[in-house]
Design a protein around this motif. Structure first.
Motif, short mmCIF file in Angstrom:
data_model
loop_
_atom_site.label_atom_id
_atom_site.label_comp_id
_atom_site.label_asym_id
_atom_site.label_seq_id
_atom_site.Cartn_x
_atom_site.Cartn_y
_atom_site.Cartn_z
N LYS A 92 0.82 -1.08 -0.16
CA LYS A 92 0.00 -0.10 -0.13
C LYS A 92 0.90 1.22 0.06
O LYS A 92 1.99 1.02 0.27
N PHE A 93 0.10 2.42 -0.28
CA PHE A 93 0.80 3.74 -0.15
C PHE A 93 0.78 4.22 1.28
O PHE A 93 0.00 4.08 2.04
N ASN A 94 1.80 5.16 1.61
CA ASN A 94 1.98 5.65 2.70
C ASN A 94 0.94 7.03 2.59
O ASN A 94 0.26 7.32 1.53
N ALA A 95 0.58 7.63 3.78
CA ALA A 95 -0.55 8.64 3.90
C ALA A 95 -0.18 9.79 3.02
O ALA A 95 -1.11 10.12 2.34
N ASN A 96 1.12 10.47 2.87
CA ASN A 96 1.43 11.29 2.14
C ASN A 96 1.28 11.19 0.65
O ASN A 96 0.47 11.75 -0.26
N ASP A 97 1.63 9.79 0.23
CA ASP A 97 1.27 9.58 -1.31
C ASP A 97 0.02 9.15 -1.61
O ASP A 97 -0.47 9.46 -2.78
N GLN A 98 -0.69 8.75 -0.77
CA GLN A 98 -2.10 8.55 -1.04
C GLN A 98 -2.73 9.76 -1.08
O GLN A 98 -3.77 10.10 -2.02
N ALA A 99 -2.39 10.94 -0.18
CA ALA A 99 -2.90 12.08 -0.40
C ALA A 99 -2.83 12.75 -1.71
O ALA A 99 -3.68 13.59 -2.43
N VAL A 100 -1.36 12.66 -2.39
CA VAL A 100 -0.94 12.94 -3.52
C VAL A 100 -2.02 12.46 -4.67
O VAL A 100 -2.24 13.27 -5.64
N LEU A 101 -2.13 11.28 -4.56
CA LEU A 101 -2.97 10.59 -5.47
C LEU A 101 -4.44 11.06 -5.52
O LEU A 101 -4.94 11.24 -6.67
N ASP A 102 -4.84 11.34 -4.60
CA ASP A 102 -6.30 11.73 -4.20
C ASP A 102 -6.42 13.11 -4.90
O ASP A 102 -7.33 13.55 -5.51
#
Length: 215
Positions: A92-102
């Protein structure tokens, strides 16, 4: 690199054993990216989802607060944005990278077609902005404008007055005037707040010349 690839997601794996190629490539597709890099293990999934597998390359680490501005500024300079995304050991992605993707997903959902299909235009705008031309339909121009928006902009370089000017979001028509190769556009506030807003200049199209067919 193919100029259509405005974004490349560069997956950096902590453990290839737990990485799900289908999940990673579908993530790229779903946020509007057309290319990924990160290893040959992605090859089969890229073929399945029609995503280009680019050679592994150096990218940048971004945040949700700077990713959209980075995308547009790189496009303005004729560059692809390669975004490093760490894939944790659990796949899975970390929280920062998931926020970037969102953040990418939200913006590209509205403006991805213009961003991916556009090439740099000879037109200029008198504000902090970027003008792209649809590489497949040159009668469409896209003007990217950074918020906060002015009340009016002037786009220079058109030879003829367009048929229509509109916000891409919700196709809201904008009032304009044209004289001496300058297009003056009065802006109204769009429905949603985006760091970069995009309007479409629709010129005369070939299909406008088709006569009505009666049966």
């Amino acid at each position: 690199m193919n100029p259509d690839f405005a974004i490349v997601l560069n997956f950096k794996l902590e453990s290839e054993q737990n990485a799900d190629a289908d999940f990673l490539v579908k993530t790229a597709r779903n946020v509007g990216a057309r290319a990924v890099s990160g290893g040959d293990f992605l090859k089969e999934a890229c073929a399945k989802y029609t995503i280009f597998l680019a050679d592994e390359q150096n990218g940048v680490e971004l945040t949700k607060d700077n990713v959209i501005d980075t995308l547009v500024q790189n496009r303005k300079n004729g560059k692809t944005t390669v975004i490093n995304l760490t894939v944790n050991a659990d796949g899975k992605f970390n929280a920062n990278d998931q926020a970037v993707l969102d953040q990418i997903n939200k913006w590209m959902h509205m403006f991805g077609h213009a961003f991916n299909e556009g090439k740099l235009s000879d037109l200029t705008v008198d504000q902090d902005g970027l003008v792209l031309e649809n590489r497949h339909a040159n009668y469409q121009k896209y003007v990217f404008l950074k918020s906060p928006l002015p009340e009016k902009i002037v786009v220079s370089g058109l030879e003829k007055a367009p048929n229509r000017v509109e916000w891409i979001e919700n196709r809201i028509d904008l009032d304009f005037s044209f004289a001496q190769n300058k297009l003056s556009i009065n802006l109204v506030k769009p429905d949603d707040e985006f760091e970069w807003q995009v309007l479409r200049i629709q010129a005369h199209r070939p299909e406008d010349d088709l006569a009505e067919t009666k049966f």
